[in-house]
Write an enzyme that holds these catalytic residues in place. Structure first.
Site, PDB file in Angstrom:
ATOM      1  N   GLY A   1     -20.532   2.072  24.340  1.00 37.07           N
ATOM      2  CA  GLY A   1     -21.866   2.633  24.479  1.00 37.07           C
ATOM      3  C   GLY A   1     -22.835   1.624  25.066  1.00 37.07           C
ATOM      4  N   GLU A   2     -24.117   1.804  24.794  1.00 34.65           N
ATOM      5  CA  GLU A   2     -25.202   0.945  25.280  1.00 34.65           C
ATOM      6  C   GLU A   2     -25.426   1.037  26.790  1.00 34.65           C
ATOM      7  OE1 GLU A   2     -24.614  -3.114  24.100  1.00 34.65           O
ATOM      8  OE2 GLU A   2     -24.372  -2.630  21.976  1.00 34.65           O
TER       9      GLU A   2
END
Length: 370
Positions: A325-326
Site C-alpha cells: 500500500g501507501e
C-alpha cells in the site's frame, strides 16, 4: 458544484489522439507492438491529454489519503488506529517505504489527512512535507453496526479528491499516483469488493497486514455483518456512492475522487494496490467513462486484487506480489512508463534509417482461409 455536476463533465477519451499515437508507434524503428503494455499506456495517455506529440509524465505526484476506521473495534487488525497517525507523521519526515521509492521515481509526495482520528493541529508537520489538512471527520463509524459515513461526508470526501486533482494539474503535474494509509482499511475494501462484485466474503478477504486465524474469522464476521446491515437498509451496487458511505472509508472515497478528478481534468491517475483498485472500481461505477483515464500499476497479492482489475478490464503492468500500500506499486511503475515514453519521444522511424517498415499481418484470417 455538487458531485453530479462534476461527474457530468466527464467525456470519452480522445480517439483521434490515440490513433495518432498508434501511428507513431507503428512507424518507430522496432518490431511492432514489442513494448506491449507500455505502448498501450502511452497511447492511452495521448488520448487522456489530447496530445500525441512529445508526451511527458514529469513532474509526477503521489497523493496518499489517510483515514481511520471504526470497524477496528471489531478486532480486525493487529494494531490500533494510532499507527495511522504515526505512519502519516513519517510521510512528512520522508521516512516510509513509499518515500524511499518516490525519491527513485522522482515523485513528489502529498500526504492528506482526510479522516484520521486525531485533532487537526496534532496531525500537522512542516518538514520536509506538510500533511495536508482535508479532514472530513475523525474516522468512520463502525460499519458492522452502522453506516461508515453520512451521505454528506461521503460526497465531501469524493469532492476533496476531485479538487486535489485540479490543484495538482494547475501546479503543473502531469500524472497522479494514488496511495493510502489507514489501519483496518482492507476490511472496508473487502466489504466493497464483495458487495460490488457479488463474490463471497471469504473469497475476497485476505489477511491484510498479517492477521492470525482468529483475527481473520473476526474480519470475515464483521464484513458479513456490515453487508447484511447495508442490504437491510436497501443499499444496491447500482448506487456506488451509497455503497461507499455504508461500507467504505474516507481515504477510499477520497481516492475515488482522485480517479474521477483525473477524468474531469484530463490527467492520468495510477491505481496502486487492492484498496486503491477498489476506490477506482467505485469511481468507475459512479461514472463508467472514468475507466479510460485510469492506469493500472501492479496486481496486489490480496485475494481480490486481480478480481477488481478484471471487473474494470484493466491489465496490470507489473506483478511483484506486493501488498504494502501507501502508493508503492503506483510509483514503482513510473520508471517503466518513462522508459516507454523515451522510446516514443526519442527514437527514429523506419523512414529515418531507410529500412522498410514492418507490416501487421492478420494470422487469424490466414488460418481461416486455409
Amino acid at each position: 458544484m455538487d458531485l453530479n455536476q462534476m461527474t457530468a463533465r466527464i467525456v470519452a477519451i480522445d480517439k483521434e489522439h490515440m490513433d495518432a499515437a498508434k501511428e507513431r508507434w507503428r512507424k518507430i524503428a522496432k518490431p511492432l507492438d514489442s513494448l506491449g503494455k507500455l505502448e498501450e499506456a502511452v497511447t492511452k495517455i495521448a488520448g487522456i491529454t489530447k496530445n500525441a506529440e512529445q508526451i511527458s509524465i514529469e513532474p509526477s505526484a503521489l497523493v496518499i489519503m489517510c483515514g481511520d476506521h471504526g470497524v477496528v473495534q471489531e478486532g480486525v487488525t493487529q494494531t490500533d488506529s494510532k499507527v495511522t497517525r504515526i505512519v502519516a507523521h513519517n510521510f512528512t519526515e520522508g521516512k516510509t517505504s513509499v518515500n524511499a521509492m518516490a525519491r527513485v521515481s522522482g515523485t513528489d509526495v502529498f500526504p492528506v489527512d482526510i479522516g484520521m482520528d486525531c485533532e487537526h493541529a496534532k496531525c500537522r508537520e512542516v518538514k520536509p512535507f506538510t500533511l495536508i489538512d482535508r479532514k472530513v471527520a475523525r474516522g468512520t463509524k463502525n460499519m458492522a453496526s452502522e453506516a461508515a459515513m453520512t451521505r454528506k461526508e461521503c460526497e465531501e470526501a469524493i469532492l476533496i479528491g476531485i479538487d486535489m486533482v485540479r490543484e495538482l494539474k494547475e501546479a503543473g503535474y502531469k500524472i497522479i499516483t494514488t496511495g493510502e494509509m489507514g489501519i483496518g482499511n482492507t476490511t472496508p475494501s473487502s466489504a466493497l469488493a464483495s458487495f460490488m462484485l457479488g463474490e463471497k466474503v471469504e473469497t475476497v478477504t485476505g489477511y491484510g497486514a498479517g492477521l492470525s486465524k482468529e483475527g481473520m474469522e473476526r474480519k470475515i464476521h464483521a464484513i458479513k455483518k456490515a453487508i447484511l446491515r447495508a442490504n437491510h437498509e436497501g443499499t444496491a451496487p447500482q448506487d456506488a456512492v451509497e455503497a461507499l458511505r455504508q461500507l467504505g472509508g474516507f481515504e477510499i472515497a477520497g481516492m475515488a475522487g482522485l480517479f474521477l478528478g483525473g477524468a474531469i481534468y484530463r490527467i492520468p491517475v495510477v491505481i496502486d494496490g487492492f484498496i486503491s483498485a477498489v476506490s477506482a472500481l467505485m469511481a468507475v461505477n459512479i461514472e463508467p467513462k472514468t475507466v479510460d483515464y485510469i492506469l493500472p500499476s501492479h496486481v496486489s497479492k490480496e485475494p481480490a486484487g486481480q478480481m477488481v482489475l478484471d471487473a474494470m478490464k484493466l491489465k496490470p503492468m507489473i506483478t511483484c506480489d506486493m501488498c504494502l500500500g501507501e502508493g508503492t506499486g503506483a510509483v514503482a511503475v513510473l520508471p517503466l512508463l518513462k522508459m516507454g515514453l523515451a522510446v516514443y519521444n526519442e527514437m527514429g522511424t523506419f523512414e529515418d534509417i531507410h529500412v522498410q517498415q514492418y507490416e501487421h499481418f492478420n494470422h487469424e484470417n490466414n488460418r481461416n482461409e486455409e
